[in-house]
Design a protein around this motif. Structure first.
Motif, mmCIF file in Angstrom:
data_model
loop_
_atom_site.group_PDB
_atom_site.id
_atom_site.type_symbol
_atom_site.label_atom_id
_atom_site.label_comp_id
_atom_site.label_asym_id
_atom_site.label_seq_id
_atom_site.Cartn_x
_atom_site.Cartn_y
_atom_site.Cartn_z
ATOM 1 N N SER A 142 0.824 -1.212 0.000
ATOM 2 C CA SER A 142 0.000 0.000 0.000
ATOM 3 C C SER A 142 0.856 1.260 0.000
ATOM 4 O O SER A 142 0.408 2.327 -0.444
ATOM 5 C CB SER A 142 -0.943 0.001 1.203
ATOM 6 O OG SER A 142 -0.209 0.088 2.411
ATOM 7 N N ARG A 143 2.109 1.135 0.474
ATOM 8 C CA ARG A 143 3.024 2.281 0.469
ATOM 9 C C ARG A 143 3.773 2.397 -0.854
ATOM 10 O O ARG A 143 3.847 3.485 -1.452
ATOM 11 C CB ARG A 143 4.021 2.148 1.621
ATOM 12 C CG ARG A 143 4.976 3.325 1.771
ATOM 13 C CD ARG A 143 6.066 3.038 2.778
ATOM 14 N NE ARG A 143 6.935 1.948 2.334
ATOM 15 C CZ ARG A 143 7.926 2.105 1.451
ATOM 16 N NH1 ARG A 143 8.164 3.297 0.909
ATOM 17 N NH2 ARG A 143 8.662 1.078 1.111
ATOM 18 N N ALA A 144 4.303 1.247 -1.336
ATOM 19 C CA ALA A 144 5.193 1.301 -2.506
ATOM 20 C C ALA A 144 4.516 0.927 -3.824
ATOM 21 O O ALA A 144 5.072 1.190 -4.892
ATOM 22 C CB ALA A 144 6.384 0.370 -2.269
ATOM 23 N N LYS A 145 3.342 0.251 -3.756
ATOM 24 C CA LYS A 145 2.618 -0.181 -4.977
ATOM 25 C C LYS A 145 3.487 -1.085 -5.856
ATOM 26 O O LYS A 145 3.407 -1.049 -7.088
ATOM 27 C CB LYS A 145 2.126 1.025 -5.781
ATOM 28 C CG LYS A 145 1.262 2.001 -4.997
ATOM 29 C CD LYS A 145 -0.024 1.345 -4.537
ATOM 30 C CE LYS A 145 -0.969 2.357 -3.897
ATOM 31 N NZ LYS A 145 -0.454 2.914 -2.625
ATOM 32 N N SER A 146 4.291 -1.919 -5.245
ATOM 33 C CA SER A 146 5.197 -2.794 -5.983
ATOM 34 C C SER A 146 4.428 -3.924 -6.675
ATOM 35 O O SER A 146 3.647 -4.639 -6.026
ATOM 36 C CB SER A 146 6.225 -3.390 -5.018
ATOM 37 O OG SER A 146 6.853 -4.521 -5.592
ATOM 38 N N PRO A 147 4.639 -4.122 -7.982
ATOM 39 C CA PRO A 147 3.981 -5.239 -8.688
ATOM 40 C C PRO A 147 4.359 -6.600 -8.103
ATOM 41 O O PRO A 147 3.527 -7.516 -8.083
ATOM 42 C CB PRO A 147 4.502 -5.092 -10.126
ATOM 43 C CG PRO A 147 4.856 -3.647 -10.265
ATOM 44 C CD PRO A 147 5.386 -3.256 -8.916
ATOM 45 N N ALA A 148 5.579 -6.753 -7.633
ATOM 46 C CA ALA A 148 6.013 -8.029 -7.054
ATOM 47 C C ALA A 148 5.240 -8.328 -5.774
ATOM 48 O O ALA A 148 4.829 -9.469 -5.526
ATOM 49 C CB ALA A 148 7.508 -7.995 -6.775
ATOM 50 N N LEU A 149 5.028 -7.297 -4.943
ATOM 51 C CA LEU A 149 4.263 -7.486 -3.707
ATOM 52 C C LEU A 149 2.798 -7.753 -4.022
ATOM 53 O O LEU A 149 2.148 -8.576 -3.363
ATOM 54 C CB LEU A 149 4.398 -6.257 -2.813
ATOM 55 C CG LEU A 149 5.807 -5.953 -2.296
ATOM 56 C CD1 LEU A 149 5.809 -4.687 -1.455
ATOM 57 C CD2 LEU A 149 6.350 -7.125 -1.475
ATOM 58 N N ARG A 150 2.280 -7.053 -5.030
ATOM 59 C CA ARG A 150 0.888 -7.291 -5.431
ATOM 60 C C ARG A 150 0.712 -8.742 -5.866
ATOM 61 O O ARG A 150 -0.291 -9.390 -5.532
ATOM 62 C CB ARG A 150 0.495 -6.350 -6.570
ATOM 63 C CG ARG A 150 -0.966 -6.499 -6.987
ATOM 64 C CD ARG A 150 -1.350 -5.567 -8.098
ATOM 65 N NE ARG A 150 -0.847 -6.036 -9.387
ATOM 66 C CZ ARG A 150 -1.172 -5.483 -10.556
ATOM 67 N NH1 ARG A 150 -1.970 -4.416 -10.593
ATOM 68 N NH2 ARG A 150 -0.688 -5.967 -11.677
ATOM 69 N N ARG A 151 1.696 -9.262 -6.590
ATOM 70 C CA ARG A 151 1.601 -10.646 -7.042
ATOM 71 C C ARG A 151 1.555 -11.606 -5.853
ATOM 72 O O ARG A 151 0.789 -12.576 -5.850
ATOM 73 C CB ARG A 151 2.789 -11.002 -7.933
ATOM 74 C CG ARG A 151 2.760 -12.439 -8.440
ATOM 75 C CD ARG A 151 3.984 -12.800 -9.265
ATOM 76 N NE ARG A 151 3.907 -14.181 -9.709
ATOM 77 C CZ ARG A 151 4.239 -15.237 -8.972
ATOM 78 N NH1 ARG A 151 4.681 -15.055 -7.727
ATOM 79 N NH2 ARG A 151 4.133 -16.463 -9.445
ATOM 80 N N LEU A 152 2.353 -11.360 -4.802
ATOM 81 C CA LEU A 152 2.343 -12.219 -3.614
ATOM 82 C C LEU A 152 0.976 -12.216 -2.937
ATOM 83 O O LEU A 152 0.472 -13.258 -2.513
ATOM 84 C CB LEU A 152 3.414 -11.759 -2.624
ATOM 85 C CG LEU A 152 4.875 -11.986 -3.004
ATOM 86 C CD1 LEU A 152 5.790 -11.389 -1.933
ATOM 87 C CD2 LEU A 152 5.159 -13.478 -3.178
ATOM 88 N N LEU A 153 0.363 -11.029 -2.851
ATOM 89 C CA LEU A 153 -0.953 -10.908 -2.219
ATOM 90 C C LEU A 153 -2.015 -11.672 -3.005
ATOM 91 O O LEU A 153 -2.804 -12.433 -2.442
ATOM 92 C CB LEU A 153 -1.343 -9.437 -2.100
ATOM 93 C CG LEU A 153 -0.439 -8.565 -1.218
ATOM 94 C CD1 LEU A 153 -0.807 -7.100 -1.381
ATOM 95 C CD2 LEU A 153 -0.545 -8.977 0.246
ATOM 96 N N LEU A 154 -2.021 -11.474 -4.300
ATOM 97 C CA LEU A 154 -3.019 -12.118 -5.149
ATOM 98 C C LEU A 154 -2.798 -13.627 -5.218
ATOM 99 O O LEU A 154 -3.759 -14.408 -5.255
ATOM 100 C CB LEU A 154 -2.986 -11.518 -6.555
ATOM 101 C CG LEU A 154 -3.359 -10.031 -6.664
ATOM 102 C CD1 LEU A 154 -3.156 -9.540 -8.098
ATOM 103 C CD2 LEU A 154 -4.811 -9.802 -6.226
ATOM 104 N N LEU A 155 -1.522 -14.044 -5.217
ATOM 105 C CA LEU A 155 -1.211 -15.465 -5.335
ATOM 106 C C LEU A 155 -1.722 -16.239 -4.125
ATOM 107 O O LEU A 155 -2.285 -17.335 -4.272
ATOM 108 C CB LEU A 155 0.298 -15.656 -5.481
ATOM 109 C CG LEU A 155 0.780 -17.113 -5.551
ATOM 110 C CD1 LEU A 155 0.209 -17.806 -6.785
ATOM 111 C CD2 LEU A 155 2.307 -17.175 -5.546
ATOM 112 N N HIS A 156 -1.538 -15.688 -2.936
ATOM 113 C CA HIS A 156 -2.003 -16.385 -1.733
ATOM 114 C C HIS A 156 -3.517 -16.575 -1.788
ATOM 115 O O HIS A 156 -4.038 -17.674 -1.513
ATOM 116 C CB HIS A 156 -1.620 -15.589 -0.485
ATOM 117 C CG HIS A 156 -2.099 -16.210 0.787
ATOM 118 N ND1 HIS A 156 -1.437 -17.224 1.422
ATOM 119 C CD2 HIS A 156 -3.219 -15.953 1.540
ATOM 120 C CE1 HIS A 156 -2.099 -17.575 2.511
ATOM 121 N NE2 HIS A 156 -3.189 -16.830 2.600
#
Length: 359
Positions: free
Chosen positions: A166-180
């Protein structure tokens, strides 16, 4: 808010078990920043639907905490086209959490109340002993089914990942959230194959032939060859003192260990009987009137029985039949195994069903 829609490339629940999934149903899962809806919020909602053999995934992800009301509204609108809401332990967590967060924002949650809730945790919890599982959480059931996850994080660790996203809007972090969330949804869908075991315990099988019989002076063994109506996803093998059961795909074998000898059938109303010590049996007072008084005594609960020689099988409460015991006070009882019983497929089917339920 970010909305993601996708078609799943593989089938979490293969066609052999898809008939267990009610039509017009949606599988859902939420991701939160904590356990309490008073202090935590929902940052991701995922929905999985099956239509014409194709699995469709929809996810609503909050780019920041202020997106939560939009996520709740989007999911509520999405539910308007469905009759069933499927989840894993959602009765205890997901649904109350959703409703509390809707109340916070004074959002209508009518669609949540209109759909019928199906909690797979509660549905499959009775299988714990039968499948020999130490836990019935989602990960344990996925391991039993050999469901493969790409996601390696748990919900607790994802909280920090979300705050960073939510702070950095990183695509890699978004992928981890969606993947789980993606893997949780597909893992929940995979659980429907467990319904094959429930069907088995409800009697969804066929006995094509009478059981084979092996008997000697003091023991008896029946072997049943069974065809399952729905194939089971994983082979199972169960062994108890009363018998053993093995099953793989659509075939199973049940072996029942019985006994040969003399057992006792106890009469309930012992006050209506006399015990005859010389014959080691009890007879009703209406008949005992013709027996010499010195050869009879008032029966007690422990000796109010008649003896019978024959072949016997372990008995169960859900099989209505005369009960025979080795001794007074035993919890294990037996039923008589006669030629008539072995030729009656209806009674055999009822007995096998009861045996499996009690394993």
């Amino acid at each position: 808010m970010i909305t993601i829609t996708d078609t799943c490339n593989h089938h979490p629940c293969p066609p052999a078990w898809q008939h267990q999934i009610p039509p017009e149903s949606v599988i859902f899962d939420i991701e939160t920043t904590g356990f309490s809806p008073k202090s935590a919020f929902i940052y991701l909602v995922g929905a999985l639907t099956l239509k014409n053999g194709s699995w469709q995934l929809t996810q609503w992800l909050a780019e920041s905490p202020k997106d939560e009301p939009e996520i709740l509204s989007a999911f509520s609108s999405f539910l308007s086209g469905f009759r069933y809401l499927i989840h894993f332990n959602g009765e205890a967590f997901d649904l109350p959490f959703l409703k509390k967060r809707c109340e916070k924002y004074k959002l209508p949650c009518g669609h949540l109340d209109k759909v019928q809730s199906i909690d797979l945790y509660r549905m499959y919890r009775p299988l714990k002993k039968f499948l020999g599982l130490s836990s019935m959480n989602l990960k344990s059931l996925e391991n039993f089914l050999e469901y493969s996850r790409e996601d390696e994080l748990d919900g607790q660790k994802l909280i920090a990942v979300y705050h960073e996203f939510s702070r950095a809007k990183s695509p890699a972090l978004r992928r981890l959230l969606l993947l789980h969330n993606h893997d949780d949804l597909l893992g929940t869908a995979a659980l429907f194959s467990l319904s094959a075991y429930l069907e088995l315990l409800e009697g969804a099988f066929r006995l094509h032939t009478a059981p084979s019989v092996q008997a000697n002076q003091d023991s008896l063994m029946l072997t049943f060859n069974i065809s399952l109506r729905t194939p089971i996803p994983q082979s199972i093998s169960i062994s108890r003192e009363e018998g053993s059961f093995t099953a793989s795909s659509s075939a199973a074998v049940l072996q029942v260990h019985g006994i040969c000898g003399a057992l006792k059938h106890f009469f309930d109303d012992y006050r209506s009987y006399y015990y005859l010590p010389l014959e080691d049996t009890a007879i009703h007072k209406s008949v005992a009137a013709y027996v010499d008084k010195e050869h009879r005594t008032p029966a007690k609960a422990s000796n109010c029985y008649c003896r019978k020689d024959g072949y016997f099988l372990p008995g169960f409460a859900d099989v209505q039949t005369p009960k025979f015991y080795r001794n007074y006070g035993d919890s294990l009882f037996y039923l008589e195994c006669t030629k008539t019983f072995l030729e009656d497929f209806t009674k055999l089917h009822t007995y096998v069903t009861a045996f499996l339920r009690n394993m």
